[in-house]
Design a protein around this motif. Structure first.
Motif, short mmCIF file in Angstrom:
data_model
loop_
_atom_site.label_atom_id
_atom_site.label_comp_id
_atom_site.label_asym_id
_atom_site.label_seq_id
_atom_site.Cartn_x
_atom_site.Cartn_y
_atom_site.Cartn_z
N THR A 405 0.83 -1.19 0.00
CA THR A 405 0.00 0.00 0.00
C THR A 405 0.88 1.26 0.00
N GLY A 406 0.55 2.18 -0.91
CA GLY A 406 1.49 3.26 -1.23
C GLY A 406 1.69 4.30 -0.16
N GLY A 407 0.68 4.60 0.65
CA GLY A 407 0.79 5.69 1.60
C GLY A 407 1.88 5.53 2.63
N GLY A 408 2.15 4.28 3.02
CA GLY A 408 3.19 4.02 4.02
C GLY A 408 4.58 4.01 3.44
N GLY A 409 4.68 4.12 2.11
CA GLY A 409 5.98 4.08 1.43
C GLY A 409 6.20 2.75 0.75
N MET A 410 6.69 2.80 -0.49
CA MET A 410 7.02 1.59 -1.25
C MET A 410 8.52 1.60 -1.53
N VAL A 411 9.19 0.50 -1.17
CA VAL A 411 10.64 0.40 -1.32
C VAL A 411 10.96 -0.64 -2.38
N PHE A 412 11.81 -0.26 -3.34
CA PHE A 412 12.18 -1.13 -4.44
C PHE A 412 13.70 -1.28 -4.50
N SER A 413 14.18 -2.50 -4.71
CA SER A 413 15.58 -2.65 -5.12
C SER A 413 15.66 -2.31 -6.60
N ARG A 414 16.84 -1.87 -7.04
CA ARG A 414 16.99 -1.50 -8.45
C ARG A 414 16.66 -2.67 -9.37
N ILE A 415 17.07 -3.87 -8.96
CA ILE A 415 16.80 -5.02 -9.82
C ILE A 415 15.31 -5.31 -9.93
N ALA A 416 14.54 -5.00 -8.88
CA ALA A 416 13.08 -5.17 -8.96
C ALA A 416 12.50 -4.20 -9.99
N VAL A 417 13.00 -2.96 -10.00
CA VAL A 417 12.53 -1.97 -10.97
C VAL A 417 12.92 -2.41 -12.38
#
Length: 512
Positions: A405-417
């Motif tokens: 859920t976006g409001g709490g913050g979304m964290v991505f590793s570069r490889i996931a992107v």
């Protein structure tokens, strides 16, 4: 969803129902377990009568132990799966000294073929078929729950396992809250639900009853927002089923606390740290905003957590050099913001330093501790496709997918992107709910959502005090009816003790 810019009231998007994935039928696998009881003595030194008594006690404990099925609410990410395996080994180590027949320990993420296994209820029919005849209890716990097996047996032994029991440490709302759809608005404290961190238990008769109901009335295609509350509601069945029975031996105090002598369970309530915190320069922060919020929300970010970020950009529908903001060329929408989020992902991949391993996307009314996030990220491998935050679910009873859920913050590793953008999965419209589309895409790619309860979609006042009492939170969301600067400095700003060792500090947390 990203409930920022444009920034109407948080809506649940039933229109996404056509996006469901159909997943294969659930299959469960049984795993053996291991345990070391306190005070194990050398039996060669015991008198014959004492040996006989001890043998009888161990035999009884062994018989009772094999009647418990342990379910660890685990995740497939390497950091979390290792912690779950460590807990499994600890349970087995204790159990090994209590008799030959060991209990079963299951890790939820190893139950193949079901995206929604973490929501528990879809597993009830399999639990009933597999364990309904020879077991008495199913005991659930989190990967950081610590269990004293003998004390757990003693605690469960107080309850008649032939009856329907729903046991746990009770939480309740002090006021009605959006995350529970404002349930029990007239008296929110009347309804209790379990704190998963303390462990919770269902008697087999109740499991069998739930399985029978699920067979005749399959779960509806709906949202999973706060699982512990929703499970309690389903079991209660508007008064036709049992309420949660509070069990004082199910605890969330730290294992080293002086309070835990009576506890069958405890909880490791510290912020994980695996080596040095991630460097400031290794975390790129993207703030989504829009022109109408430049004057009220952005000043809060600058007053509070902006100073913790070395790399931060503000993305808007208007370029304002005083902030500064970047216009991505994506018009603001009243809801969803999928087009803007995917533009941010493209920009991170193509315009940021390729050596920056982490991306965090937040709303302009997200309150976050980048300091704590850097500690937390030290436990995750940036070479894995990581998508991290507070996990919700959509339609998981009949297929569906999980999402952050976006409001709490979304964290991505570069490889996931990289993997996401290399696929053809994109927004079906510019104002589609970005967080749900991302969940759908990652599910289709076979990349798991990684949940952390330290991220929060709502405000501190929207969660039970008992639930927050054993957390060091990373984020909260929304400025509605609160002083967001006060919330940040009360809940999220690091103090000296925390900076030194990451332990939970004695914050003066007023009602906010």
């Amino acid at each position: 969803m990203s409930r920022e810019p444009g920034c109407n009231r948080w809506l649940l998007f039933a229109a996404c129902a056509h996006l469901f994935f159909l997943l294969p039928p659930l299959r469960t696998r049984a795993f053996a377990v291991s345990v070391v009881p306190e005070g194990a003595e050398d039996e060669t030194e015991l008198p014959v009568l004492q040996k006989s008594q001890k043998s009888g006690t161990i035999s009884k404990i062994s018989r009772e132990l094999k009647e418990i099925v342990f379910i660890i609410q685990s995740q497939s990410n390497s950091f979390h799966s290792k912690r779950a395996e460590d807990l499994k080994r600890d349970i087995l180590k204790q159990a090994a000294d209590l008799g030959k027949e060991l209990p079963i320990v299951l890790l939820i993420h190893q139950m193949d073929g079901h995206e929604g296994a973490w929501t528990i209820l879809p597993l009830m029919r399999d639990f009933s078929v597999t364990y309904g005849r020879n077991s008495s209890w199913i005991f659930f716990c989190e990967e950081d729950t610590r269990i004293q097996v003998v004390k757990l047996l003693e605690t469960l032994g107080r309850f008649d396992g032939s009856k329907e029991w729903f046991l746990g440490k009770a939480l309740y709302d002090e006021e009605s809250t959006i995350i529970h759809h404002y349930a029990f608005a007239e008296n929110p404290t009347a309804f209790t639900f379990p704190d998963f961190a303390a462990g919770w238990a269902l008697s087999i008769p109740l499991v069998n009853k739930l399985a029978k109901k699920l067979k005749s009335e399959p779960l509806k295609s709906d949202f999973t927002i706060d699982l512990k509350h929703e499970i309690a509601l389903y079991i209660w069945q508007k008064g036709e089923g049992p309420h949660l029975t509070p069990v004082p031996e199910f605890c969330t105090d730290d294992v080293n606390s002086y309070k835990v002598d009576h506890c069958a369970t405890t909880f490791s309530n510290f912020l994980p740290l695996c080596g040095e915190p991630v460097k400031k320069e290794d975390v790129f922060v993207a703030v989504k905003t829009c022109r109408k919020f430049h004057g009220d929300r952005i000043p809060v970010v600058k007053q509070t957590w902006e100073r913790e970020a070395a790399l931060i950009e503000y993305y808007s529908d208007y370029a304002d050099i005083s902030i500064p903001t970047i216009d991505l060329g994506v018009p603001n929408t009243d809801r969803g913001h999928c087009g803007k989020t995917f533009a941010i992902l493209e920009r991170f991949l193509n315009h940021s330093s390729p050596r920056t391993p982490w991306l965090v996307i937040v709303d302009d009314d997200t309150l976050i501790s980048i300091f704590r996030l850097r500690r937390l990220l030290s436990c995750y491998d940036p070479n894995e496709p990581v998508f991290l935050g507070e996990r919700y679910g959509y339609g998981l009873g009949t297929g569906g997918y999980s999402y952050i859920t976006g409001g709490g913050g979304m964290v991505f590793s570069r490889i996931a992107v990289q993997k996401l953008l290399a696929s053809k999965c994109r927004c079906y419209s510019m104002d589609a709910p970005d967080d749900m589309v991302l969940g759908m895409c990652f599910s289709g790619l076979g990349i798991p959502i990684t949940h952390s309860p330290l991220f929060h979609q709502a405000r501190p006042m929207d969660y039970p005090k008992g639930y927050l009492s054993h957390q060091i939170p990373v984020s909260f969301h929304k400025h509605w009816n609160i002083d967001p600067v006060k919330v940040y400095f009360t809940w999220l700003a690091p103090n000296t003790e925390e900076s030194l060792n990451g332990k939970k500090a004695g914050y003066n947390r007023e009602d906010l």
